[in-house]
Design a protein around this motif. Structure first.
Motif, PDB file in Angstrom:
ATOM      1  N   ILE B   5       0.819  -1.211   0.000  1.00 46.49           N
ATOM      2  CA  ILE B   5       0.000   0.000   0.000  1.00 46.49           C
ATOM      3  C   ILE B   5       0.852   1.259   0.000  1.00 46.49           C
ATOM      4  CG2 ILE B   5      -1.364   1.390   1.594  1.00 46.49           C
ATOM      5  CD1 ILE B   5      -3.077  -0.931   2.064  1.00 46.49           C
ATOM      6  N   MET B   6       0.556   2.137  -0.912  1.00 46.41           N
ATOM      7  CA  MET B   6       1.197   3.445  -0.807  1.00 46.41           C
ATOM      8  C   MET B   6       0.149   4.407  -0.276  1.00 46.41           C
ATOM      9  SD  MET B   6       1.252   4.674  -4.711  1.00 46.41           S
ATOM     10  CE  MET B   6      -0.215   4.759  -5.673  1.00 46.41           C
ATOM     11  N   LYS B   7       0.606   5.176   0.666  1.00 49.28           N
ATOM     12  CA  LYS B   7      -0.349   6.103   1.257  1.00 49.28           C
ATOM     13  C   LYS B   7      -0.536   7.288   0.335  1.00 49.28           C
ATOM     14  CE  LYS B   7      -1.474   4.133   5.056  1.00 49.28           C
ATOM     15  NZ  LYS B   7      -2.834   3.928   5.499  1.00 49.28           N
ATOM     16  N   ASN B   8      -1.737   7.514  -0.095  1.00 44.48           N
ATOM     17  CA  ASN B   8      -1.963   8.568  -1.064  1.00 44.48           C
ATOM     18  C   ASN B   8      -2.307   9.901  -0.441  1.00 44.48           C
ATOM     19  OD1 ASN B   8      -1.636   7.353  -3.704  1.00 44.48           O
ATOM     20  ND2 ASN B   8      -3.219   5.962  -2.974  1.00 44.48           N
ATOM     21  N   PHE B   9      -3.103   9.843   0.588  1.00 46.78           N
ATOM     22  CA  PHE B   9      -3.471  11.144   1.163  1.00 46.78           C
ATOM     23  C   PHE B   9      -3.622  11.108   2.667  1.00 46.78           C
ATOM     24  CE2 PHE B   9      -6.811   8.975  -1.044  1.00 46.78           C
ATOM     25  CZ  PHE B   9      -7.696   8.691  -0.039  1.00 46.78           C
ATOM     26  N   ASN B  10      -3.856   9.930   3.222  1.00 49.16           N
ATOM     27  CA  ASN B  10      -3.879   9.893   4.678  1.00 49.16           C
ATOM     28  C   ASN B  10      -2.444   9.781   5.170  1.00 49.16           C
ATOM     29  OD1 ASN B  10      -6.393  10.298   5.552  1.00 49.16           O
ATOM     30  ND2 ASN B  10      -6.845   8.179   6.074  1.00 49.16           N
ATOM     31  N   GLU B  14      -0.354  11.424  10.627  1.00 52.39           N
ATOM     32  CA  GLU B  14      -1.294  12.529  10.801  1.00 52.39           C
ATOM     33  C   GLU B  14      -2.520  12.007  11.529  1.00 52.39           C
ATOM     34  OE1 GLU B  14      -4.713  14.847   8.630  1.00 52.39           O
ATOM     35  OE2 GLU B  14      -3.345  13.787   7.305  1.00 52.39           O
ATOM     36  N   LYS B  15      -2.546  12.231  12.813  1.00 49.79           N
ATOM     37  CA  LYS B  15      -3.620  11.643  13.600  1.00 49.79           C
ATOM     38  C   LYS B  15      -4.693  12.663  13.963  1.00 49.79           C
ATOM     39  CE  LYS B  15      -1.279   7.718  14.355  1.00 49.79           C
ATOM     40  NZ  LYS B  15      -1.470   6.639  13.389  1.00 49.79           N
ATOM     41  N   SER B  16      -4.427  13.926  13.683  1.00 53.01           N
ATOM     42  CA  SER B  16      -5.337  14.961  14.156  1.00 53.01           C
ATOM     43  C   SER B  16      -6.712  14.839  13.508  1.00 53.01           C
ATOM     44  CB  SER B  16      -4.763  16.336  13.845  1.00 53.01           C
ATOM     45  OG  SER B  16      -5.783  17.293  13.956  1.00 53.01           O
ATOM     46  N   ASN B  19      -9.346  18.951  11.174  1.00 50.08           N
ATOM     47  CA  ASN B  19      -9.065  19.521   9.866  1.00 50.08           C
ATOM     48  C   ASN B  19     -10.291  20.324   9.478  1.00 50.08           C
ATOM     49  OD1 ASN B  19      -8.327  20.119   7.309  1.00 50.08           O
ATOM     50  ND2 ASN B  19      -8.433  18.028   6.552  1.00 50.08           N
ATOM     51  N   LEU B 547     -17.674   8.080   4.172  1.00 48.70           N
ATOM     52  CA  LEU B 547     -16.378   8.118   3.506  1.00 48.70           C
ATOM     53  C   LEU B 547     -15.664   9.428   3.775  1.00 48.70           C
ATOM     54  CD1 LEU B 547     -17.419   6.594   0.084  1.00 48.70           C
ATOM     55  CD2 LEU B 547     -16.015   5.521   1.820  1.00 48.70           C
ATOM     56  N   GLY B 548     -16.246  10.255   4.607  1.00 48.26           N
ATOM     57  CA  GLY B 548     -15.600  11.511   4.937  1.00 48.26           C
ATOM     58  C   GLY B 548     -15.906  12.632   3.969  1.00 48.26           C
ATOM     59  N   ALA B 549     -16.968  12.490   3.183  1.00 46.06           N
ATOM     60  CA  ALA B 549     -17.362  13.596   2.315  1.00 46.06           C
ATOM     61  C   ALA B 549     -18.099  14.636   3.151  1.00 46.06           C
ATOM     62  CB  ALA B 549     -18.273  13.093   1.196  1.00 46.06           C
TER      63      ALA B 549
END
Lengths: 254, 657
Positions: B5-10, B14-16, B19, B547-549
């Motif tokens: 897996i490559m992390k694309n955006f998460n 970064e646990k905060s 946002n 999904l976080g939209a």
């Protein structure tokens, strides 16, 4: 149990729908990279509890919550939390498969697009990887532009899982993900869950005790809004401490 | 594969949870809120404005004299403003229309939902919907040229412009409403009832008459009341065929006597009234009275429909009808601040019920005697044959009527069509020359109205459905929107005239017409958009949110696209309605002839419906161009409606979850 890293924890969680209390002082620890199952008879609050973990209960009017849900040292219910951002990290798969009325590709790409990824190549990569992880790639790779509504129920549910994986959450919540599926589709989802825990933390609500014993590492038994017993799945299903748990797993009620 | 897996955006680490993509969401929410507030304030503003200008009529003339005065004669030496003959006329014409339309409509609905094959249904249903799309001025024109002439010859009377002509025409116009709402109610009866009855050896007709129709009865009642509402509010068609003498038929059942309705009075007199005079206020009083009657009619329909929904037997899943409403707030409001209106309404209702019961009584006696004399002795199979042939006759009558109207207008209108007619300017009061300015004017009017109403309407609907819960406020808003939705179009014309033309001083011009028409279609757009949004299942919204939209991302990407067909259909229907309406633009935007196209929105214009109205009522010897204008208007509106029907059918097939 002590060596496991806790990723999500509830402290004295109480939830009310209007005057009716649906959760009573629930304490629960969820361990990273393990599968946690929540079992119990209908109406015991297990679905309500799992919906607290990404605040889907916010969408229910007159729902009130007391207590804390701690995720990486932060209370999910503190006013500073951006619910949207949080749901990106704690994804959810629902009881009924709910693909969007879009193509298979667009369903999976939806999350990444919403989070700002526009590059077609990166999207292609995410879609392929997510569908592979959800064990759906082989069945749909030659018809990614077909409408998702044309898939079978089991395929739709795996698509919904792929859709959740595409956002790369840390925790995946599954609310009775197999209740609308046939046994073969259920078996596929179960083996998928087993694969997923290498990378993700899974919390699953199920009404099937055999499913809980097959897929989970830890099991919580709930009854009338209370967490009666929580522990390693093997122990819960072989020698539970509580009389109530024993009665339930041996089929005396529920 | 899981390891790769490559992390694309998460981003790792970064646990905060703090946002924010909230800013744009907040802005959009604000815009939608503004649209909702504007839409809603307009609704209440219109009502208050009418009340304000109507109030002097009640105070200076006196409530009793205004309501029960026998003479309406504003032009006399001693002007008299008694609306008794007017509202009695409205009630008579409406009741007559229902006597014609109710049996035909119910029979048609039963035929369509129970007997017609899939193929036949897919032809007849759109045909009935087309019937709804014919502009009222075209009905009026047909009534004036064909129907009244036929009545004059048949009954050997000096003029065919009478109560009966109005009732026949209004009956035809109310048919589509009655058919489609009843058909929804009948289709919503669970299939298990039907199977249960057939499984016991009942004939199809026994099943229909004893199980299905009773189960759908409240829906059918609501359909008739809604049809009544449509008939009460109709202006142009009625005005053109009823003769408009402000008298009470003598004797009261003389259906060949001319009558005058509330709407007709407004249509005839509003254009020539001196602003601010007693007559002017009296006309606004008439508008308030009209509004009160439609309110009573609509409240009762909504009440019934709401009951069906609560029982859960009726059209629970039928999202496409725009008819579920909560009126308690408005009712309470009326109760508190306008006691007089309550008494008026009660009085009206009593008279109304009296007439209804007389007619119902006659019908019942006739039916019962028929039943005992003949039908009772028939065996079920013969009974079914008899009943079905009656149904066939009914649907036949409906289709023949549609065919006659269309054939008459098309066959006589086609010869008038020519390049010169379509692109030329009118000469000799429209007897010669073309209708180019009228076509352009109508397109401008409709375009402007939609540009005005669409963003506000859709925005308000999104806000109401997606951002607010079902609270007291939304219920007030919804009551207001629904009240406006059932408001007769002439009332909008009145408001546009008094507020836009006179008060704001735009004058009679394109802009006034655009806004008036826009206000008229605003409730329809809000309502249909709301229904379309509500028909999108929540599971889709939840899927996207999980999904976080953000809320707006969810609405834009997941909710709007499946709702789009519904919104588009509603919009297109509004376009069709705006294009065919005469009453709202009659005093606000149009002139009969102009040799120029409008140079700005502050110029008056020509419009097709008004042109047809004047040609057929005020210009003798313009027969060819009358039919030509009617045909062009008909084609324009029918094309718009056909597109709407096609879009709806297309998506009904392809959208499912």
């Amino acid at each position: 149990m002590e060596n496991h890293e806790t990723i999500l924890e509830t402290k004295k969680l109480n939830l009310f729908y209007g005057d009716k209390q649906a959760l009573i002082d629930v304490d629960l620890s969820v361990y990273k990279n393990h599968v946690t199952a929540l079992i119990g008879p209908s109406g015991c609050g297990k679905s309500t509890l799992i919906r607290c973990f990404n605040r889907m209960n916010d969408l229910v009017s007159d729902c009130r919550i007391e207590g804390q849900v701690i995720y990486h040292d932060q209370n999910l219910y503190s006013p500073a939390v951006d619910v949207v951002h949080m749901r990106k990290k704690i994804g959810m798969v629902f009881q009924q498969p709910n693909p969007f009325p879009k193509s298979i590709y667009d369903n999976v790409a939806y999350g990444p697009r919403v989070h700002g990824i526009k590059d077609k190549k990166i999207l292609d990569g995410i879609v392929e990887k997510s569908l592979m992880q959800a064990a759906l790639w082989d069945e749909v790779h030659d018809r990614l532009d077909d409408p998702a509504m044309g898939l079978s129920g089991g395929q739709q549910q795996r698509l919904c899982i792929a859709r959740t994986l595409a956002v790369e959450p840390e925790i995946i919540l599954m609310d009775e993900p197999c209740s609308a599926l046939d046994p073969i589709a259920t078996a596929k989802i179960e083996s998928l869950i087993d694969d997923l825990k290498k990378e993700y933390t899974v919390i699953i609500v199920t009404h099937s005790m055999s499913q809980a014993s097959r897929v989970s590492d830890f099991t919580g038994f709930m009854y009338l809004g209370k967490m009666i017993e929580f522990g390693e799945t093997e122990k819960i299903f072989t020698s539970p401490d509580e009389e109530l748990t024993n009665n339930y797993i041996t089929g005396r009620f529920g | 594969m899981v390891n790769g897996i490559m992390k694309n955006f998460n981003v790792e680490g970064e646990k905060s949870l703090y946002n924010s993509r909230c800013i744009s969401d907040l802005v959009i929410r604000g815009i939608l809120f503004a649209a909702a507030v504007f839409g809603v304030l307009t609704v209440f503003f219109i009502l208050l404005f009418l009340l304000k200008d109507g109030m002097p009529a009640f105070t200076s003339i006196g409530l009793y004299d205004f309501l029960f005065g026998q003479v309406w004669n504003p032009a006399g030496v001693n002007p008299a403003y008694g609306t008794f003959p007017l509202w009695v006329g409205t009630i008579l014409v409406t009741l007559g229309a229902m006597v014609i339309a109710a049996p035909l409509g119910i029979a048609g609905a039963i035929y369509i939902s129970e007997i017609a094959s899939y193929r036949v249904r897919s032809i007849i249903k759109p045909a009935v919907e087309l019937l709804a799309g014919i502009p009222s001025v075209v009905y009026g024109f047909f009534g004036l040229v064909i129907l009244t002439d036929w009545l004059r010859v048949t009954f050997d009377i000096p003029s065919g412009e009478c109560w009966l002509a109005g009732s026949i025409l209004l009956g035809i116009m109310a048919l589509p409403t009655i058919i489609s709402v009843s058909e929804d109610a009948i289709s919503a009866v669970p299939a298990s009832y039907r199977q249960g009855s057939l499984g016991l050896g009942a004939t199809h007709w026994q099943t229909i008459s004893r199980i299905i129709t009773p189960a759908a009865l409240s829906g059918i009642t609501a359909a008739i009341i809604l049809g009544m509402g449509r008939a009460v509010g109709e202006t142009m068609a009625v005005m053109m065929v009823t003769g408009n003498a402000a008298i009470i038929p003598d004797p009261i059942y003389n259906i060949l006597s001319p009558v005058r309705t509330l709407t007709g009075t407004l249509g005839i007199e509003m254009g020539e009234v001196a602003v601010g005079s007693e007559h002017y206020h009296a006309l606004f009083g008439v508008a308030v009275l009209l509004l009160a009657i439609t309110l009573v009619v609509n409240i009762s329909a909504q009440h019934i429909i709401k009951k069906i929904r609560e029982k859960g037997t009726g059209a629970k899943k039928n999202g496409r009808k725009m008819i579920h409403i909560e009126f308690p707030v408005i009712k309470k409001h009326l109760h508190d601040s306008m006691k007089w209106l309550k008494y008026t309404l009660a009085g009206l209702l009593i008279v109304f019920l009296l007439y209804t019961s007389i007619i119902a009584g006659i019908a019942a006696v006739a039916l019962v005697s028929l039943w005992y004399g003949y039908i009772k002795n028939l065996d079920p199979k013969k009974m079914q044959k008899l009943a079905f042939s009656l149904l066939y006759v009914s649907i036949g009558i409906i289709l023949v009527v549609l065919a006659i109207i269309l054939f008459d207008i098309i066959s006589k209108g086609l010869p008038a069509l020519s390049w010169e007619f379509l692109t030329g300017y009118p000469r000799d009061l429209g007897r010669e020359g073309g209708i180019f300015p009228a076509i352009v004017g109508t397109l401008y009017l409709v375009g402007g109205a939609i540009l005005f109403a669409l963003p506000i309407g859709v925005g308000a609907a999104i806000y109401l459905v997606e951002y607010t819960g079902e609270g007291r406020l939304t219920s007030i808003i919804r009551s207001g929107v629904d009240l406006l939705n059932g408001t007769p179009s002439i009332v909008f014309g009145l408001f546009g005239f008094a507020f836009l033309v006179l008060f704001v001083d735009f004058g009679v011009c394109l802009l006034s017409g655009m806004i008036t028409l826009g206000l008229m279609v605003l409730p329809t757009i809000i309502r249909t958009t709301e229904e379309a949004l509500k028909s999108v299942p929540d599971s889709l919204r939840h899927g996207s949110l999980a999904l976080g939209a953000t809320k707006w991302q969810t609405i834009r990407k997941v909710v709007l696209s499946p709702a789009a067909p519904g919104i588009i259909t509603g919009t297109i229907l509004s376009i069709g309605r705006a294009a065919g309406e005469t009453a709202p633009i009659m005093f606000t935007a149009v002139v009969f002839t102009t040799r120029f196209l409008p140079g700005s929105v502050f110029d008056p214009i020509m419009a097709l419906p008004y042109h047809l109205f004047i040609l057929s009522t005020n210009v003798p010897g313009a027969s060819t161009n009358q039919y030509g204008t009617a045909l062009v208007l008909l084609i324009l509106v029918m094309a718009v409606y056909s597109i709407a029907i096609l879009i709806r059918n297309h998506y009904h097939k392809s959208l499912r979850w």
